[in-house]
Design an enzyme around this catalytic site. Structure first.
Site, mmCIF file in Angstrom:
data_model
loop_
_atom_site.group_PDB
_atom_site.id
_atom_site.type_symbol
_atom_site.label_atom_id
_atom_site.label_comp_id
_atom_site.label_asym_id
_atom_site.label_seq_id
_atom_site.Cartn_x
_atom_site.Cartn_y
_atom_site.Cartn_z
ATOM 1 N N GLY A 100 -4.775 9.789 -10.229
ATOM 2 C CA GLY A 100 -3.661 9.257 -9.448
ATOM 3 C C GLY A 100 -3.607 7.745 -9.555
ATOM 4 O O GLY A 100 -4.188 7.143 -10.472
ATOM 5 N N THR A 125 0.837 -1.191 0.000
ATOM 6 C CA THR A 125 0.000 0.000 0.000
ATOM 7 C C THR A 125 0.877 1.247 0.000
ATOM 8 O O THR A 125 2.094 1.154 -0.201
ATOM 9 C CB THR A 125 -1.021 -0.059 1.174
ATOM 10 O OG1 THR A 125 -1.937 1.027 1.038
ATOM 11 C CG2 THR A 125 -0.357 -0.008 2.534
ATOM 12 N N LYS A 144 3.392 1.324 -4.103
ATOM 13 C CA LYS A 144 2.808 0.550 -5.210
ATOM 14 C C LYS A 144 3.619 0.662 -6.509
ATOM 15 O O LYS A 144 3.721 -0.304 -7.263
ATOM 16 C CB LYS A 144 1.357 0.970 -5.446
ATOM 17 C CG LYS A 144 0.418 0.524 -4.326
ATOM 18 C CD LYS A 144 -1.021 0.849 -4.636
ATOM 19 C CE LYS A 144 -1.913 0.508 -3.455
ATOM 20 N NZ LYS A 144 -3.326 0.790 -3.703
ATOM 21 N N ASN A 166 -0.251 -3.934 -6.188
ATOM 22 C CA ASN A 166 -0.703 -3.948 -4.783
ATOM 23 C C ASN A 166 -0.637 -5.350 -4.182
ATOM 24 O O ASN A 166 -1.054 -5.560 -3.061
ATOM 25 C CB ASN A 166 -2.125 -3.381 -4.658
ATOM 26 C CG ASN A 166 -3.181 -4.403 -5.029
ATOM 27 O OD1 ASN A 166 -2.966 -5.225 -5.915
ATOM 28 N ND2 ASN A 166 -4.313 -4.359 -4.360
HETATM 29 P P1 NDP Z 1 -2.958 9.905 -5.454
HETATM 30 O O1 NDP Z 1 -2.227 10.800 -4.512
HETATM 31 O O2 NDP Z 1 -2.209 9.019 -6.374
HETATM 32 O O3 NDP Z 1 -3.922 10.823 -6.382
HETATM 33 C C1 NDP Z 1 -4.704 11.827 -5.816
HETATM 34 C C2 NDP Z 1 -5.685 12.371 -6.842
HETATM 35 O O4 NDP Z 1 -6.596 13.251 -6.170
HETATM 36 C C3 NDP Z 1 -5.050 13.170 -7.970
HETATM 37 O O5 NDP Z 1 -5.776 12.951 -9.146
HETATM 38 C C4 NDP Z 1 -5.218 14.617 -7.474
HETATM 39 O O6 NDP Z 1 -5.276 15.558 -8.521
HETATM 40 C C5 NDP Z 1 -6.564 14.515 -6.820
HETATM 41 N N1 NDP Z 1 -6.818 15.551 -5.796
HETATM 42 C C6 NDP Z 1 -6.200 15.690 -4.602
HETATM 43 N N2 NDP Z 1 -6.742 16.716 -3.904
HETATM 44 C C7 NDP Z 1 -7.721 17.244 -4.688
HETATM 45 C C8 NDP Z 1 -8.627 18.322 -4.539
HETATM 46 N N3 NDP Z 1 -8.654 19.068 -3.423
HETATM 47 N N4 NDP Z 1 -9.515 18.566 -5.536
HETATM 48 C C9 NDP Z 1 -9.508 17.819 -6.661
HETATM 49 N N5 NDP Z 1 -8.658 16.780 -6.863
HETATM 50 C C10 NDP Z 1 -7.773 16.494 -5.899
HETATM 51 O O7 NDP Z 1 -3.971 9.075 -4.518
HETATM 52 P P2 NDP Z 1 -4.576 7.630 -4.834
HETATM 53 O O8 NDP Z 1 -4.996 7.614 -6.254
HETATM 54 O O9 NDP Z 1 -3.668 6.582 -4.344
HETATM 55 O O10 NDP Z 1 -5.872 7.586 -3.868
HETATM 56 C C11 NDP Z 1 -7.051 8.346 -4.157
HETATM 57 C C12 NDP Z 1 -8.155 7.962 -3.183
HETATM 58 O O11 NDP Z 1 -8.549 6.614 -3.364
HETATM 59 C C13 NDP Z 1 -7.750 8.097 -1.704
HETATM 60 O O12 NDP Z 1 -8.821 8.718 -1.009
HETATM 61 C C14 NDP Z 1 -7.590 6.665 -1.244
HETATM 62 O O13 NDP Z 1 -7.932 6.525 0.120
HETATM 63 C C15 NDP Z 1 -8.615 5.944 -2.117
HETATM 64 N N6 NDP Z 1 -8.284 4.521 -2.323
HETATM 65 C C16 NDP Z 1 -9.173 3.575 -1.888
HETATM 66 C C17 NDP Z 1 -8.910 2.230 -2.063
HETATM 67 C C18 NDP Z 1 -9.900 1.215 -1.571
HETATM 68 O O14 NDP Z 1 -9.569 0.022 -1.543
HETATM 69 N N7 NDP Z 1 -11.103 1.608 -1.218
HETATM 70 C C19 NDP Z 1 -7.681 1.745 -2.723
HETATM 71 C C20 NDP Z 1 -6.816 2.825 -3.186
HETATM 72 C C21 NDP Z 1 -7.119 4.152 -2.965
HETATM 73 P P3 NDP Z 1 -3.907 16.197 -9.174
HETATM 74 O O15 NDP Z 1 -3.409 15.175 -10.143
HETATM 75 O O16 NDP Z 1 -4.365 17.454 -9.811
HETATM 76 O O17 NDP Z 1 -2.962 16.417 -8.024
#
Ligand code: NDP
Length: 271
Positions: free
Chosen positions: A129, A62, A66, A87
């Protein structure tokens, strides 16, 4: 001898994976142990090596490892290759095999637990992300009518859409381009809710009968879920089912027996 598995992360204390896999093992009668392992930020590969040397059979990975797990793998499954992130690791004679079960967990939660077909539906994925990237391949395999990715950094959404263009009807861009469009399933794969924020979504995104899916879990009504309800989404779900289903898929691949996710989801919700 009891087979040992673990989850690597940093931080890792919050992880629900040991509880989930212990419940799966009880349910299926499999003899295994599953623990958390805190890997130093600069010591993920060494931690994996130590675990293998101690007889570890497999591991989950995690945040924030990853992508590093992807690079460390000697062989990748096609879905891990597409996702660019791993993962789940299996250790065997052929070395470290990397897989990605996050997207499969999401799709199973939506289609089985929430009984919502993806096939033929208009899907909006918020975020570009790691979580979004892992979800795209499995979502496209369900043959949606369209998959639109919107991201704060629009270029990242466009790049992802280009990367997956050969797999289905996908496009990507800025939130501002969403005005006037309507979706059957809207998935929040941003981390905006972590900071109590809502991505800049236009009104009237949700089609009648639509599903709003928040990948984050354990936070109750997030700004996204509140917005979705106000905007008329028929159903709202958080990512707890995705978490349990990605674990169930890993358990199945390691052990050859598919556990029933429903009682484990109920256990976590009551905890
Ligand atoms: P990353 O850090 O890789 O990506 C974050 C993303 O969120 C980016 O696209 C970023 O945009 C965007 N972002 C962050 N803040 C804001 C904001 N204020 N407004 C708009 N967009 C925003 O994170 P992950 O992809 O790893 O995780 C994303 C979510 O998914 C988390 O909440 C995590 O907990 C959840 N998750 C849940 C899982 C599950 O099993 N349920 C598994 C994996 C993740 P930008 O590119 O512009 O920075």
């Amino acid at each position: 001898m009891t087979d040992s598995y673990c989850v690597f992360g940093n931080p890792i204390g919050h992880s629900k994976s040991p509880l989930i896999h212990a419940a799966f093992a009880r349910q299926t009668g499999e003899d295994l142990s599953y623990t958390t392992r805190l890997a130093p930020h600069d010591g993920f590969a060494a931690s994996v090596g130590d675990f293998i040397a101690a007889g570890g059979r497999g591991a989950n990975v995690t945040i924030p490892f990853k992508e590093e797990a992807f690079r460390l793998s000697n062989r990748l499954t096609p879905r891990a290759e597409r996702a660019g992130a791993v993962n789940m690791l299996s250790f065997s004679d052929e070395g470290i095999v990397g897989d990605n079960t996050d997207g499969a967990g999401l799709v199973r939660d939506i289609t089985v637990n929430l009984a919502t077909p993806i096939t033929g539906q208009r899907i909006l994925l918020l975020g570009a992300g790691g979580a979004a990237r892992g979800a795209i391949g499995p979502l496209l395999e369900e043959h949606p009518a369209t998959l639109v990715i919107a991201n704060r950094t629009a270029q990242k959404a466009r790049a992802l859409a280009e990367h997956f263009a050969g797999y289905g009807p996908i496009s990507g861009g800025a939130y501002s381009a969403l005005s006037g469009q309507v979706f059957d399933i809207v998935i929040n794969a941003t981390s905006a809710s972590l900071g109590g924020e809502l991505p800049p979504l236009p009104a009237r995104l949700f089609a009648p009968g639509s599903l709003a899916y928040e990948m984050m879990y354990g936070r109750g009504d997030t700004p996204f879920l509140l917005f979705a309800r106000e905007e008329g989404a028929a159903r709202c779900a958080d990512g707890l089912g995705m978490l349990v289903e990605q674990a169930a898929e890993a358990f199945y691949l390691w052990r050859g027996v598919r556990p029933d996710a429903a009682p484990v989801m109920a256990l976590l919700r009551s905890a």
